[in-house]
Write an enzyme that holds these catalytic residues in place. Structure first.
Site, PDB file in Angstrom:
ATOM      1  N   ASP A 115     -17.005  -1.410 -14.972  1.00 17.84           N
ATOM      2  CA  ASP A 115     -17.154  -0.822 -16.300  1.00 17.84           C
ATOM      3  C   ASP A 115     -17.587  -1.780 -17.396  1.00 17.84           C
ATOM      4  OD1 ASP A 115     -16.475   1.900 -15.765  1.00 17.84           O
ATOM      5  OD2 ASP A 115     -14.441   1.216 -15.363  1.00 17.84           O
ATOM      6  N   ASP A 180     -20.860   7.409 -12.546  1.00 18.96           N
ATOM      7  CA  ASP A 180     -20.692   6.763 -13.855  1.00 18.96           C
ATOM      8  C   ASP A 180     -21.371   5.394 -13.905  1.00 18.96           C
ATOM      9  OD1 ASP A 180     -18.611   8.334 -12.696  1.00 18.96           O
ATOM     10  OD2 ASP A 180     -17.247   7.870 -14.333  1.00 18.96           O
TER      11      ASP A 180
HETATM   12  N1  GLY Z   1     -15.980   6.563 -16.252  1.00 21.24           N
HETATM   13  C1  GLY Z   1     -14.811   7.314 -16.208  1.00 21.24           C
HETATM   14  C2  GLY Z   1     -14.949   8.693 -16.692  1.00 21.24           C
HETATM   15  O1  GLY Z   1     -16.019   9.190 -16.938  1.00 21.24           O
HETATM   16  O2  GLY Z   1     -13.921   9.324 -16.857  1.00 21.24           O
END
Ligand code: GLY
Length: 401
Positions: A115, A180
């Site tokens: 992330d 994501d």
């Molecule tokens: N990247 C985590 C979410 O979209 O909840």
């Protein structure tokens, strides 16, 4: 914080470019004014505390949850302050955006999840774009180096999650990649642009290509999680973690795919990426369960539709991507802008936008973190606010042209 509130009226002057339709200008100005006042209240709480607090969501007791630097959401509030600075020109916000970004700078060294692209891109990425501060450049490149440690050449992807702890260790995965992760690629593209080191770009393209090959269904929708073999790079399984079912369409995942491949097209010029972004968008647009107001259910296949929660964060992310798509030299660009405008009108209505001083001082209500984890259900989320502000800024630029 008096100047933050007082300055709101000046925002009205900023976006009234000649030729801009008055209705659009009024909409933009009213939303800037609201965001300035509402985020001003959040800032007042932070500054009064004397600490660096990073507003993220509401807890079940309705108090604000403030995350630490290692949380995947740590870049969104600093990023929102950068965007608000751009939207208002309020100089106080410039120094606060710098301070809040530095408050989570240590994220640049994180290697235990993917992330760091969200985190450093939204904070220092915006900061560098706006100010050109070379210190921010260093942070971006360091973050890209950290993210690169997660590249698994055998599969050609960046591994999203580690599998040796937490609930992820209970799924039997080897190398899980979540959709994501496309959102982290912008940081890699930028790092190559800023450093001249092409390895970041190559990793981003490899990840984007393998994801396109493995993570999408023929109808354009995407899976949430693909697990790869670390032995031979093959796909072990296609799962969900935050969606309703492995074969369902988790709405924020679709939003990440639309936005992520739009960025890949912008950064590479390779048309297959925008084709994928549009295919996924058209899947959402034409879905029989898409509500009239275009704010998706948290999962488009959730079993109790229409009695399911909406996800404003997915809508805001799609709107922001569509504004960018509408500026690209593609057929039907006006259609994409109109869709984004409709999302924004509805997000800015009392059905989704909070009243001043309520909602923990977040802008938008009605997002969903993860229903399968029973976490953050029908709450404000700082990333919904971030993409709402980014969409507003993109709309302002388009309307002023
Ligand atoms: N990247 C985590 C979410 O979209 O909840």
């Amino acid at each position: 914080m008096r100047s933050i509130i007082a300055f709101a009226s000046c925002a009205i002057l900023l976006s009234c470019g000649s030729g801009q339709k008055k209705g659009e200008a009024d909409f933009i100005d009213e939303n800037i004014e609201f965001a300035h006042a509402q985020i001003g209240k959040a800032i007042e709480v932070i500054e009064t505390s004397g600490k660096f607090l990073n507003p993220t969501t509401l807890k079940p007791d309705s108090s604000v949850y403030y995350c630490g630097y290692a949380d995947w959401r740590s870049g969104f509030f600093p990023g929102s302050v950068w965007l608000l600075y751009e939207l208002t020109g309020d100089e106080i916000l410039l120094s606060l955006a710098d301070k809040y970004s530095k408050g989570m700078e240590e994220a640049k060294n994180l290697t235990q999840h993917h992330d760091v692209g969200f985190m450093v891109g939204c904070s220092f990425g915006n900061g560098f774009r706006i100010t050109g501060n070379p210190a921010y450049l260093e942070v971006i490149v360091q973050a890209a180096k950290s993210l690169s440690t997660r590249f698994r050449p055998v599969a050609g992807v960046l591994q999203s999650w580690d599998v040796d702890r937490g609930w992820m260790s209970q799924r039997g995965w080897e190398c899980p990649v979540i959709i994501d992760n496309l959102m982290n690629l912008e940081l890699m593209f930028k790092a190559t642009e800023l450093s001249g080191d092409s390895s970041f770009y190559q990793i981003a393209v490899s990840h984007a290509d393998r994801t396109m090959a493995e993570q999408f269904r023929p109808d354009g929708s995407c899976y949430h999680v693909i697990d790869y073999s670390l032995e031979d790079g093959s796909v072990r399984n296609r799962h969900t973690a935050q969606g309703y079912a492995h074969e369902s369409a988790w709405s924020r995942g679709q939003a990440w795919a639309i936005y992520g491949y739009t960025v890949c097209y912008r950064e590479t010029g390779d048309k297959k990426y925008i084709d994928q972004a549009l295919k996924t968008f058209h899947f959402m647009q034409n879905h029989k369960n898409m509500p009239e107001d275009l704010i998706p259910y948290w999962d488009m296949d959730a079993p109790q539709i229409p009695n399911e929660f909406r996800d404003a964060s997915a809508a805001a992310c799609i709107a922001s991507a569509l504004y960018e798509i509408s500026t690209m030299d593609l057929p039907g660009s006006q259609e994409y802008k109109e869709y984004a405008d409709k999302i924004m009108t509805n997000l800015a209505s009392p059905a989704y936008r909070a009243s001043l001083g309520t909602n923990g001082n977040f802008l938008l209500m009605h997002s969903v973190g993860s229903i399968p984890h029973n976490a953050e259900i029908d709450v404000p989320l700082n990333y919904a606010d971030y993409y709402f502000l980014e969409a507003l800024k993109r709309k302002q630029i388009i309307e002023n042209q």
